[in-house]
Design a protein around this motif. Structure first.
Motif, PDB file in Angstrom:
ATOM      1  N   MET A   1       0.691   9.676  -8.868  1.00  0.00           N
ATOM      2  CA  MET A   1      -0.555   8.933  -9.074  1.00  0.00           C
ATOM      3  C   MET A   1      -0.645   7.790  -8.062  1.00  0.00           C
ATOM      4  SD  MET A   1      -3.361   8.425 -10.810  1.00  0.00           S
ATOM      5  CE  MET A   1      -3.141   9.395 -12.304  1.00  0.00           C
ATOM      6  N   LYS A   2      -1.751   7.734  -7.321  1.00  0.00           N
ATOM      7  CA  LYS A   2      -1.952   6.676  -6.330  1.00  0.00           C
ATOM      8  C   LYS A   2      -3.219   5.903  -6.671  1.00  0.00           C
ATOM      9  CE  LYS A   2      -0.928   7.379  -2.046  1.00  0.00           C
ATOM     10  NZ  LYS A   2      -0.895   7.911  -0.656  1.00  0.00           N
ATOM     11  N   ILE A   3      -3.090   4.595  -6.711  1.00  0.00           N
ATOM     12  CA  ILE A   3      -4.201   3.711  -7.079  1.00  0.00           C
ATOM     13  C   ILE A   3      -4.545   2.800  -5.918  1.00  0.00           C
ATOM     14  CG2 ILE A   3      -5.002   1.949  -8.698  1.00  0.00           C
ATOM     15  CD1 ILE A   3      -2.946   2.941 -10.690  1.00  0.00           C
ATOM     16  N   LEU A   4      -5.838   2.682  -5.637  1.00  0.00           N
ATOM     17  CA  LEU A   4      -6.307   1.753  -4.611  1.00  0.00           C
ATOM     18  C   LEU A   4      -7.058   0.605  -5.280  1.00  0.00           C
ATOM     19  CD1 LEU A   4      -6.733   1.038  -1.599  1.00  0.00           C
ATOM     20  CD2 LEU A   4      -8.914   2.274  -1.744  1.00  0.00           C
ATOM     21  N   PHE A   5      -6.609  -0.613  -5.051  1.00  0.00           N
ATOM     22  CA  PHE A   5      -7.320  -1.809  -5.482  1.00  0.00           C
ATOM     23  C   PHE A   5      -8.116  -2.335  -4.294  1.00  0.00           C
ATOM     24  CE2 PHE A   5      -3.929  -1.534  -8.545  1.00  0.00           C
ATOM     25  CZ  PHE A   5      -4.467  -2.013  -9.725  1.00  0.00           C
ATOM     26  N   THR A   6      -9.408  -2.560  -4.480  1.00  0.00           N
ATOM     27  CA  THR A   6     -10.264  -3.004  -3.384  1.00  0.00           C
ATOM     28  C   THR A   6     -10.240  -4.529  -3.255  1.00  0.00           C
ATOM     29  OG1 THR A   6     -12.182  -2.945  -4.858  1.00  0.00           O
ATOM     30  CG2 THR A   6     -11.777  -0.988  -3.499  1.00  0.00           C
ATOM     31  N   LYS A   7      -9.037  -5.075  -3.369  1.00  0.00           N
ATOM     32  CA  LYS A   7      -8.827  -6.519  -3.292  1.00  0.00           C
ATOM     33  C   LYS A   7      -7.319  -6.759  -3.285  1.00  0.00           C
ATOM     34  CE  LYS A   7      -9.870 -10.723  -5.977  1.00  0.00           C
ATOM     35  NZ  LYS A   7     -10.551 -11.235  -7.189  1.00  0.00           N
ATOM     36  N   SER A   8      -6.874  -7.751  -2.544  1.00  0.00           N
ATOM     37  CA  SER A   8      -5.455  -8.095  -2.549  1.00  0.00           C
ATOM     38  C   SER A   8      -5.100  -8.829  -3.842  1.00  0.00           C
ATOM     39  CB  SER A   8      -5.115  -8.979  -1.342  1.00  0.00           C
ATOM     40  OG  SER A   8      -5.287  -8.260  -0.140  1.00  0.00           O
ATOM     41  N   LEU A   9      -4.041  -8.378  -4.492  1.00  0.00           N
ATOM     42  CA  LEU A   9      -3.597  -8.974  -5.739  1.00  0.00           C
ATOM     43  C   LEU A   9      -2.097  -9.259  -5.654  1.00  0.00           C
ATOM     44  CD1 LEU A   9      -5.378  -6.532  -8.217  1.00  0.00           C
ATOM     45  CD2 LEU A   9      -6.137  -8.842  -7.625  1.00  0.00           C
ATOM     46  N   ASP A  10      -1.608  -9.982  -6.645  1.00  0.00           N
ATOM     47  CA  ASP A  10      -0.174 -10.240  -6.735  1.00  0.00           C
ATOM     48  C   ASP A  10       0.538  -8.926  -7.081  1.00  0.00           C
ATOM     49  OD1 ASP A  10       2.388 -10.830  -8.135  1.00  0.00           O
ATOM     50  OD2 ASP A  10       1.823 -12.911  -7.757  1.00  0.00           O
ATOM     51  N   LYS A  11       1.351  -8.430  -6.161  1.00  0.00           N
ATOM     52  CA  LYS A  11       2.001  -7.129  -6.350  1.00  0.00           C
ATOM     53  C   LYS A  11       2.897  -7.110  -7.585  1.00  0.00           C
ATOM     54  CE  LYS A  11       1.952  -5.833  -1.457  1.00  0.00           C
ATOM     55  NZ  LYS A  11       2.758  -5.453  -0.279  1.00  0.00           N
ATOM     56  N   LYS A  12       3.579  -8.225  -7.840  1.00  0.00           N
ATOM     57  CA  LYS A  12       4.472  -8.278  -8.993  1.00  0.00           C
ATOM     58  C   LYS A  12       3.681  -8.202 -10.300  1.00  0.00           C
ATOM     59  CE  LYS A  12       8.257 -10.920 -11.076  1.00  0.00           C
ATOM     60  NZ  LYS A  12       7.723 -10.753 -12.438  1.00  0.00           N
ATOM     61  N   GLU A  13       2.553  -8.913 -10.356  1.00  0.00           N
ATOM     62  CA  GLU A  13       1.728  -8.878 -11.563  1.00  0.00           C
ATOM     63  C   GLU A  13       1.238  -7.467 -11.846  1.00  0.00           C
ATOM     64  OE1 GLU A  13      -2.262 -10.989 -13.491  1.00  0.00           O
ATOM     65  OE2 GLU A  13      -1.700 -11.410 -11.416  1.00  0.00           O
ATOM     66  N   VAL A  14       0.824  -6.768 -10.797  1.00  0.00           N
ATOM     67  CA  VAL A  14       0.346  -5.396 -10.960  1.00  0.00           C
ATOM     68  C   VAL A  14       1.493  -4.481 -11.390  1.00  0.00           C
ATOM     69  CG1 VAL A  14      -0.662  -3.411  -9.774  1.00  0.00           C
ATOM     70  CG2 VAL A  14      -1.537  -5.712  -9.311  1.00  0.00           C
ATOM     71  N   ALA A  15       2.651  -4.614 -10.744  1.00  0.00           N
ATOM     72  CA  ALA A  15       3.808  -3.778 -11.079  1.00  0.00           C
ATOM     73  C   ALA A  15       4.284  -4.029 -12.504  1.00  0.00           C
ATOM     74  CB  ALA A  15       4.938  -4.038 -10.085  1.00  0.00           C
ATOM     75  N   ASP A  16       4.240  -5.291 -12.947  1.00  0.00           N
ATOM     76  CA  ASP A  16       4.655  -5.625 -14.314  1.00  0.00           C
ATOM     77  C   ASP A  16       3.770  -4.925 -15.342  1.00  0.00           C
ATOM     78  OD1 ASP A  16       6.696  -7.187 -13.381  1.00  0.00           O
ATOM     79  OD2 ASP A  16       5.672  -9.096 -13.695  1.00  0.00           O
ATOM     80  N   VAL A  22       3.745   4.458 -10.537  1.00  0.00           N
ATOM     81  CA  VAL A  22       2.500   4.698  -9.798  1.00  0.00           C
ATOM     82  C   VAL A  22       2.586   4.014  -8.438  1.00  0.00           C
ATOM     83  CG1 VAL A  22       1.079   4.954 -11.855  1.00  0.00           C
ATOM     84  CG2 VAL A  22       1.372   2.689 -10.852  1.00  0.00           C
ATOM     85  N   LEU A  23       1.970   4.617  -7.447  1.00  0.00           N
ATOM     86  CA  LEU A  23       1.911   4.035  -6.109  1.00  0.00           C
ATOM     87  C   LEU A  23       0.631   3.228  -5.985  1.00  0.00           C
ATOM     88  CD1 LEU A  23       3.077   7.137  -4.028  1.00  0.00           C
ATOM     89  CD2 LEU A  23       4.436   5.142  -4.693  1.00  0.00           C
ATOM     90  N   VAL A  24       0.755   2.001  -5.528  1.00  0.00           N
ATOM     91  CA  VAL A  24      -0.386   1.081  -5.496  1.00  0.00           C
ATOM     92  C   VAL A  24      -0.596   0.561  -4.079  1.00  0.00           C
ATOM     93  CG1 VAL A  24      -1.251  -1.135  -6.317  1.00  0.00           C
ATOM     94  CG2 VAL A  24      -0.070   0.389  -7.896  1.00  0.00           C
ATOM     95  N   ASP A  25      -1.843   0.595  -3.630  1.00  0.00           N
ATOM     96  CA  ASP A  25      -2.222   0.003  -2.349  1.00  0.00           C
ATOM     97  C   ASP A  25      -3.362  -0.982  -2.575  1.00  0.00           C
ATOM     98  OD1 ASP A  25      -0.395   1.332  -0.716  1.00  0.00           O
ATOM     99  OD2 ASP A  25      -1.732   3.038  -0.414  1.00  0.00           O
ATOM    100  N   PHE A  26      -3.488  -1.931  -1.649  1.00  0.00           N
ATOM    101  CA  PHE A  26      -4.553  -2.925  -1.702  1.00  0.00           C
ATOM    102  C   PHE A  26      -5.286  -2.928  -0.364  1.00  0.00           C
ATOM    103  CE2 PHE A  26      -0.889  -4.276  -4.161  1.00  0.00           C
ATOM    104  CZ  PHE A  26      -1.429  -4.536  -5.413  1.00  0.00           C
ATOM    105  N   VAL A  27      -6.610  -2.969  -0.414  1.00  0.00           N
ATOM    106  CA  VAL A  27      -7.382  -3.087   0.821  1.00  0.00           C
ATOM    107  C   VAL A  27      -8.522  -4.068   0.579  1.00  0.00           C
ATOM    108  CG1 VAL A  27      -8.887  -1.118   0.268  1.00  0.00           C
ATOM    109  CG2 VAL A  27      -8.631  -1.847   2.646  1.00  0.00           C
ATOM    110  N   GLU A  28      -8.699  -4.983   1.503  1.00  0.00           N
ATOM    111  CA  GLU A  28      -9.823  -5.920   1.394  1.00  0.00           C
ATOM    112  C   GLU A  28     -11.090  -5.224   1.882  1.00  0.00           C
ATOM    113  OE1 GLU A  28      -9.906  -8.730   0.007  1.00  0.00           O
ATOM    114  OE2 GLU A  28      -7.851  -9.510  -0.047  1.00  0.00           O
ATOM    115  N   VAL A  29     -12.120  -5.229   1.034  1.00  0.00           N
ATOM    116  CA  VAL A  29     -13.385  -4.603   1.413  1.00  0.00           C
ATOM    117  C   VAL A  29     -14.451  -5.646   1.747  1.00  0.00           C
ATOM    118  CG1 VAL A  29     -12.946  -2.473   0.152  1.00  0.00           C
ATOM    119  CG2 VAL A  29     -14.060  -4.382  -1.017  1.00  0.00           C
ATOM    120  N   ILE A  30     -14.184  -6.909   1.387  1.00  0.00           N
ATOM    121  CA  ILE A  30     -15.094  -7.990   1.757  1.00  0.00           C
ATOM    122  C   ILE A  30     -14.275  -9.188   2.269  1.00  0.00           C
ATOM    123  CG2 ILE A  30     -16.911  -7.337   0.129  1.00  0.00           C
ATOM    124  CD1 ILE A  30     -15.929  -9.577  -1.723  1.00  0.00           C
TER     125      ILE A  30
END
Length: 225
Positions: A1-16, A22-30
């Motif tokens: 499972m791969k998830i894309l967040f369209t905003k940079s977030l705290d990686k530890k908070e997301v992993a917790d 799950v594999l998580v990526d972040f990309v800034e769209v704005i």
């Protein structure tokens, strides 16, 4: 499972919240940039903030508010979203009224605060919900753009099963060069979901608390179903 967040977030908070399976990526769209704005007196005005950036830009420009209820010309502060409220607290300001979205705030004002004069410190792409509804009720309302938003229009070549959105402008930026086919979609709140519905018939799972914590809980719950 791969998830894309369209905003940079705290990686530890997301992993917790989501775990490490799950594999998580972040990309800034704005991208946002503060607008240099000359300060002016705020006496007799109620202040509206609908984003964290609006609060940051307000203080970056040197504005100040008076929350002393004992004084005649104090400022009532209205906020949308818990993150906006939290940013105000960082500057030692409270919130007279907190709402989940602009529509809820508009309804509260028209029912309870029709005699106040409002200044809305916001971005240049702020939704027109308040601008459209408050003047119709003869309520004094003015937008003060204190930051500008640039849509980055990234082209996403990686394949994801889940995409998470945080703002209507972020949705528009993503949608220019990317489709929604076969995607499970999550949204931070009602206004972002409304924008998504213009572009896709996919099921959209929405945080009705409009908070990152609730959104991550929803993702975690729905990934196990």
């Amino acid at each position: 499972m791969k998830i894309l967040f369209t905003k940079s977030l705290d990686k530890k908070e997301v992993a917790d919240k989501l775990g490490t399976e799950v594999l998580v990526d972040f990309v800034e769209v704005i991208k946002t940039e503060f607008i240099k704005t000359k300060t002016f007196g705020l006496k007799n005005y109620s202040l509206i903030f609908t984003s964290v950036n609006g609060v940051k830009a307000f203080f970056e420009n040197g504005f100040d508010a008076n929350e002393n209820l004992a004084e005649k010309n104090y400022n009532k502060i209205y906020a949308v979203g818990s993150q906006t409220k939290k940013e105000l607290r960082k500057h030692n300001f409270g919130t007279f009224k907190l709402c989940k979205n602009a529509s809820e705030l508009s309804q509260f004002i028209t029912e309870n605060s029709v005699n106040e004069k409002f200044l809305h410190f916001c971005g240049d792409l702020a939704l027109d919900v308040l601008d459209e509804k408050l003047p119709l009720q003869n309520i004094s309302y003015k937008k003060i753009p204190v930051y500008k938003t640039e849509l980055l229009f990234p082209k996403i070549n990686e394949k994801y099963q889940v995409v998470v959105f945080f703002s209507p402008s972020g949705v528009r930026s993503f949608a220019k060069f990317n489709g929604f086919e076969d995607l499970k979609i999550f949204s931070i709140g009602k206004t972002t979901t409304s924008e998504l519905k213009k572009l896709t018939e996919n099921k959209i799972i929405t945080s009705h608390k409009n908070t990152l914590s609730d959104l991550l809980n929803l993702i975690s719950l729905n990934l196990t179903i």
